[in-house]
Design an enzyme around this catalytic site. Structure first.
Site, PDB file in Angstrom:
ATOM      1  N   ASP A  14      -2.298  27.146  85.057  1.00 44.67           N
ATOM      2  CA  ASP A  14      -2.423  28.534  84.598  1.00 44.67           C
ATOM      3  C   ASP A  14      -1.096  29.271  84.736  1.00 44.67           C
ATOM      4  OD1 ASP A  14      -3.666  30.779  83.614  1.00 44.67           O
ATOM      5  OD2 ASP A  14      -4.658  31.320  85.484  1.00 44.67           O
ATOM      6  N   GLY A  15      -0.888  30.228  83.851  1.00 48.57           N
ATOM      7  CA  GLY A  15       0.287  31.095  83.976  1.00 48.57           C
ATOM      8  C   GLY A  15       1.296  30.971  82.856  1.00 48.57           C
ATOM      9  N   ASN A  16       0.994  30.157  81.841  1.00 50.77           N
ATOM     10  CA  ASN A  16       1.948  29.995  80.724  1.00 50.77           C
ATOM     11  C   ASN A  16       2.195  31.320  80.005  1.00 50.77           C
ATOM     12  OD1 ASN A  16       1.761  27.315  81.303  1.00 50.77           O
ATOM     13  ND2 ASN A  16       0.564  26.756  79.502  1.00 50.77           N
TER      14      ASN A  16
ATOM     15  N   TRP B 267       4.365  33.629  82.070  1.00 49.62           N
ATOM     16  CA  TRP B 267       5.734  33.075  82.099  1.00 49.62           C
ATOM     17  C   TRP B 267       6.468  33.486  80.813  1.00 49.62           C
ATOM     18  CZ3 TRP B 267       8.762  29.952  79.091  1.00 49.62           C
ATOM     19  CH2 TRP B 267       9.875  29.353  79.702  1.00 49.62           C
TER      20      TRP B 267
ATOM     21  N   ARG C 229       3.154  33.675  73.579  1.00 54.22           N
ATOM     22  CA  ARG C 229       2.318  32.868  74.475  1.00 54.22           C
ATOM     23  C   ARG C 229       2.470  31.382  74.141  1.00 54.22           C
ATOM     24  NH1 ARG C 229      -1.315  35.246  77.506  1.00 54.22           N
ATOM     25  NH2 ARG C 229      -2.600  33.398  77.447  1.00 54.22           N
TER      26      ARG C 229
ATOM     27  N   ASN D  20     -11.518  28.568  75.766  1.00 56.02           N
ATOM     28  CA  ASN D  20     -10.207  28.904  75.188  1.00 56.02           C
ATOM     29  C   ASN D  20     -10.247  29.106  73.668  1.00 56.02           C
ATOM     30  OD1 ASN D  20      -8.260  26.917  77.557  1.00 56.02           O
ATOM     31  ND2 ASN D  20      -8.719  29.104  77.576  1.00 56.02           N
ATOM     32  N   TRP D  21     -11.336  28.705  72.999  1.00 52.33           N
ATOM     33  CA  TRP D  21     -11.473  28.958  71.557  1.00 52.33           C
ATOM     34  C   TRP D  21     -11.505  30.457  71.284  1.00 52.33           C
ATOM     35  CZ3 TRP D  21     -10.608  24.893  68.588  1.00 52.33           C
ATOM     36  CH2 TRP D  21     -10.961  23.629  69.033  1.00 52.33           C
TER      37      TRP D  21
ATOM     38  N   ARG E  13      -9.488  32.629  72.261  1.00 56.01           N
ATOM     39  CA  ARG E  13      -8.142  33.217  72.188  1.00 56.01           C
ATOM     40  C   ARG E  13      -7.746  33.432  70.723  1.00 56.01           C
ATOM     41  NH1 ARG E  13      -4.488  31.238  77.166  1.00 56.01           N
ATOM     42  NH2 ARG E  13      -6.091  31.500  78.723  1.00 56.01           N
TER      43      ARG E  13
HETATM   44  C1  FPP Z   1      -3.392  28.723  80.853  1.00 54.71           C
HETATM   45  O1  FPP Z   1      -2.331  29.642  80.900  1.00 54.71           O
HETATM   46  C2  FPP Z   1      -2.971  27.537  80.112  1.00 54.71           C
HETATM   47  C3  FPP Z   1      -3.599  27.059  79.002  1.00 54.71           C
HETATM   48  C4  FPP Z   1      -4.790  27.670  78.399  1.00 54.71           C
HETATM   49  C5  FPP Z   1      -3.058  25.877  78.288  1.00 54.71           C
HETATM   50  C6  FPP Z   1      -2.584  24.755  79.164  1.00 54.71           C
HETATM   51  C7  FPP Z   1      -1.668  23.949  78.377  1.00 54.71           C
HETATM   52  C8  FPP Z   1      -0.513  23.419  78.835  1.00 54.71           C
HETATM   53  C9  FPP Z   1      -0.051  23.510  80.227  1.00 54.71           C
HETATM   54  C10 FPP Z   1       0.426  22.742  77.933  1.00 54.71           C
HETATM   55  C11 FPP Z   1      -0.127  21.595  77.218  1.00 54.71           C
HETATM   56  C12 FPP Z   1      -0.346  20.393  77.966  1.00 54.71           C
HETATM   57  C13 FPP Z   1      -0.218  19.194  77.393  1.00 54.71           C
HETATM   58  C14 FPP Z   1      -0.787  18.025  78.049  1.00 54.71           C
HETATM   59  C15 FPP Z   1       0.471  19.000  76.116  1.00 54.71           C
HETATM   60  P1  FPP Z   1      -2.606  31.090  80.308  1.00 54.71           P
HETATM   61  O2  FPP Z   1      -2.233  31.055  78.870  1.00 54.71           O
HETATM   62  O3  FPP Z   1      -4.004  31.495  80.609  1.00 54.71           O
HETATM   63  O4  FPP Z   1      -1.573  31.936  81.121  1.00 54.71           O
HETATM   64  P2  FPP Z   1      -1.773  33.447  81.617  1.00 54.71           P
HETATM   65  O5  FPP Z   1      -2.895  33.427  82.628  1.00 54.71           O
HETATM   66  O6  FPP Z   1      -0.461  33.753  82.238  1.00 54.71           O
HETATM   67  O7  FPP Z   1      -2.053  34.275  80.400  1.00 54.71           O
END
Ligand code: FPP
Length: 252
Positions: free
Chosen positions: A25-27, A30, A38, A73-74, A76
């Site tokens: 979590d946290g992409n 970041w 995102r 996640n769909w 989003r």
């Molecule tokens: C949650 O962060 C992350 C996801 C919903 C996607 C996870 C995907 C990856 C780490 C990359 C893909 C992996 C592979 C194997 C190719 P968030 O978007 O909820 O972050 P936030 O809480 O900061 O908004």
């Protein structure tokens, strides 16, 4: 300051850590902090997957389960969902896929409901699973995965087979059949919840939460999470050997 910083103790796996699961979590945060989309955050996140697997492998872990896309996640924005599907597809093609396939140790599996996923992705999943089957280090990528759905469909399959529903038979019907339940679940990004991940398998998992955002996860932070795990006393609802000894030494 760096020169005088105390060197961190290195974790030692005494055999108690076989299986690790991670909520990545946290992409989004970041990316936001850098003024990026995102989707750019997810691209940065994908880059951390391989290094994380190799650190865990180095510490003797046998199985790693990564939560890449949940059934929720769909919901989003379409652009983000499309970006993630494209990312998975690219990730599983080209040079990285070659390296996964030619590795002698890594067995890549995909867990989740495949029907809703793009056709090209489903084909790639099958190809990679077939080519990497039977190797000692298992990585489960959870894509379109939901823990409650997994339990419901396992129960339905048992009912259809007219098999008795027991803890063992139900475990056999889960996507993770044959993989040890996670000893440790790590969640990055500061939130403290399980978010429908491995609900059945997490019954006795130790949970470690770190504020580090997934794309920033590095060896030092993984080692900190492992150290926290090794300091825990696991009791599985009973008492551990140390507690029993202490108790036996006390007067009634
Ligand atoms: C949650 O962060 C992350 C996801 C919903 C996607 C996870 C995907 C990856 C780490 C990359 C893909 C992996 C592979 C194997 C190719 P968030 O978007 O909820 O972050 P936030 O809480 O900061 O908004």
């Amino acid at each position: 300051m760096g020169l005088f910083r105390k060197k961190q103790e290195k974790p030692h796996n005494d055999g108690s850590l076989r299986s690790v699961a991670i909520i990545m979590d946290g992409n989004g945060r970041w990316a936001k902090a850098r003024g990026l989309s995102r989707s750019a955050g997810h691209v940065a996140g994908a880059k951390v997957v391989e290094s994380t697997l190799s650190v865990l492998r180095e510490y003797g872990v046998e199985a790693v389960t990564l939560y890449a896309f949940s059934t929720e996640n769909w919901n989003r924005p379409k652009e983000e969902v499309d970006g993630l599907m494209k990312l998975f597809s690219e990730y599983l093609s080209g040079e990285l896929a070659e390296r996964i396939i030619s590795s002698s140790t890594l067995s890549l599996r995909f867990i989740g409901e495949r029907d809703r996923l793009p056709e090209d992705l489903r084909v790639k999943f099958e190809e990679i699973e077939n080519k990497t089957a039977g190797r000692p280090f298992v990585c489960n990528l959870a894509i379109n995965y939901g823990g409650r759905d997994e339990i419901v469909s396992a129960a339905k399959r048992l009912a259809a087979l007219e098999r008795e529903i027991t803890k063992e038979s139900l475990s056999e019907m889960l996507y993770t059949a044959g993989v040890p339940d996670p000893d440790l679940i790590i969640r990055t990004g500061g939130e403290k919840r399980i978010s429908n991940f491995l609900l059945w398998q997490a019954a006795y998992s130790e949970l470690v939460f770190t504020d580090t955002l997934w794309p920033d996860l590095d060896r030092a932070e993984i080692e900190r999470c492992l150290l926290e795990f090794f300091k825990r006393k696991r009791r599985y609802g009973g008492l551990n050997a140390e507690d029993l000894k202490e108790e036996a030494g006390k007067k009634a």
